[in-house]
Design a protein around this motif. Structure first.
Motif, PDB file in Angstrom:
ATOM      1  N   UNK A  21       1.494  49.738 -56.136  1.00 20.43           N
ATOM      2  CA  UNK A  21       0.222  49.081 -56.417  1.00 20.43           C
ATOM      3  C   UNK A  21       0.426  47.574 -56.522  1.00 20.43           C
ATOM      4  N   UNK A  22      -0.553  46.832 -56.057  1.00 21.92           N
ATOM      5  CA  UNK A  22      -0.594  45.386 -56.272  1.00 21.92           C
ATOM      6  C   UNK A  22      -1.950  45.085 -56.907  1.00 21.92           C
ATOM      7  N   UNK A  27      -1.049  52.224 -52.662  1.00 22.91           N
ATOM      8  CA  UNK A  27      -0.442  52.997 -51.593  1.00 22.91           C
ATOM      9  C   UNK A  27       0.854  53.612 -52.060  1.00 22.91           C
ATOM     10  N   UNK A  28       1.815  53.663 -51.155  1.00 22.15           N
ATOM     11  CA  UNK A  28       3.108  54.222 -51.515  1.00 22.15           C
ATOM     12  C   UNK A  28       4.223  53.580 -50.703  1.00 22.15           C
ATOM     13  N   UNK A  29       5.381  53.550 -51.316  1.00 23.14           N
ATOM     14  CA  UNK A  29       6.593  53.093 -50.647  1.00 23.14           C
ATOM     15  C   UNK A  29       7.339  54.359 -50.242  1.00 23.14           C
ATOM     16  N   UNK A  30       7.661  54.477 -48.958  1.00 30.00           N
ATOM     17  CA  UNK A  30       8.322  55.665 -48.432  1.00 30.00           C
ATOM     18  C   UNK A  30       9.694  55.273 -47.903  1.00 30.00           C
ATOM     19  N   UNK A  31      10.701  56.037 -48.296  1.00 26.01           N
ATOM     20  CA  UNK A  31      12.049  55.858 -47.782  1.00 26.01           C
ATOM     21  C   UNK A  31      12.444  57.151 -47.090  1.00 26.01           C
ATOM     22  N   UNK A  86       5.942  50.616 -46.181  1.00 32.68           N
ATOM     23  CA  UNK A  86       4.903  50.422 -47.192  1.00 32.68           C
ATOM     24  C   UNK A  86       3.588  50.891 -46.570  1.00 32.68           C
ATOM     25  N   UNK A  87       3.015  51.922 -47.163  1.00 29.94           N
ATOM     26  CA  UNK A  87       1.766  52.501 -46.666  1.00 29.94           C
ATOM     27  C   UNK A  87       0.652  52.148 -47.632  1.00 29.94           C
ATOM     28  N   UNK A  88      -0.428  51.602 -47.106  1.00 25.10           N
ATOM     29  CA  UNK A  88      -1.577  51.228 -47.931  1.00 25.10           C
ATOM     30  C   UNK A  88      -2.704  52.218 -47.739  1.00 25.10           C
ATOM     31  N   UNK A  89      -3.350  52.588 -48.842  1.00 23.77           N
ATOM     32  CA  UNK A  89      -4.508  53.474 -48.775  1.00 23.77           C
ATOM     33  C   UNK A  89      -5.689  52.733 -48.168  1.00 23.77           C
TER      34      UNK A  89
END
Length: 90
Positions: A21-22, A27-31, A86-89
């Motif tokens: 979140x900012x 969204x989410x950080x995916x590795x 980095x995926x944003x909703x």
């Protein structure tokens, strides 16, 4: 699935999702750790790494804000790649 389409023959060895979140976005950080073996994995990884930043991903309800290969290490007769996104909703 989109990453595997860019790197045929690769397998997902590990996947981790963390909420992100900012002040203005969520969204989410995916590795994702990809395992690639077979003939000349280094050449295939180089092509994948060059193509990745310009790739348009089609995801439901999310936008890919950033994606990169953050780590590459030898593994047996192949290579392990760590891809971070980095995926944003929407």
């Amino acid at each position: 699935k989109a990453l595997l389409a860019l790197l045929p023959g690769a397998e997902i060895a590990n996947r981790k999702q963390t909420p992100w979140h900012s002040a203005t976005f969520s969204g989410e950080h995916v590795t994702i750790v990809l395992k690639l073996a077979g003939d000349d994995p280094t050449e295939r990884v180089t092509a994948f790494t060059k193509a990745l930043p310009d790739t348009e991903f089609s995801l439901r309800r999310q936008l890919v804000a950033d994606v990169l290969v953050s780590e590459m290490q030898p593994f047996g007769d192949g290579v392990l790649l760590t891809v971070e996104a980095l995926l944003l909703d929407e």
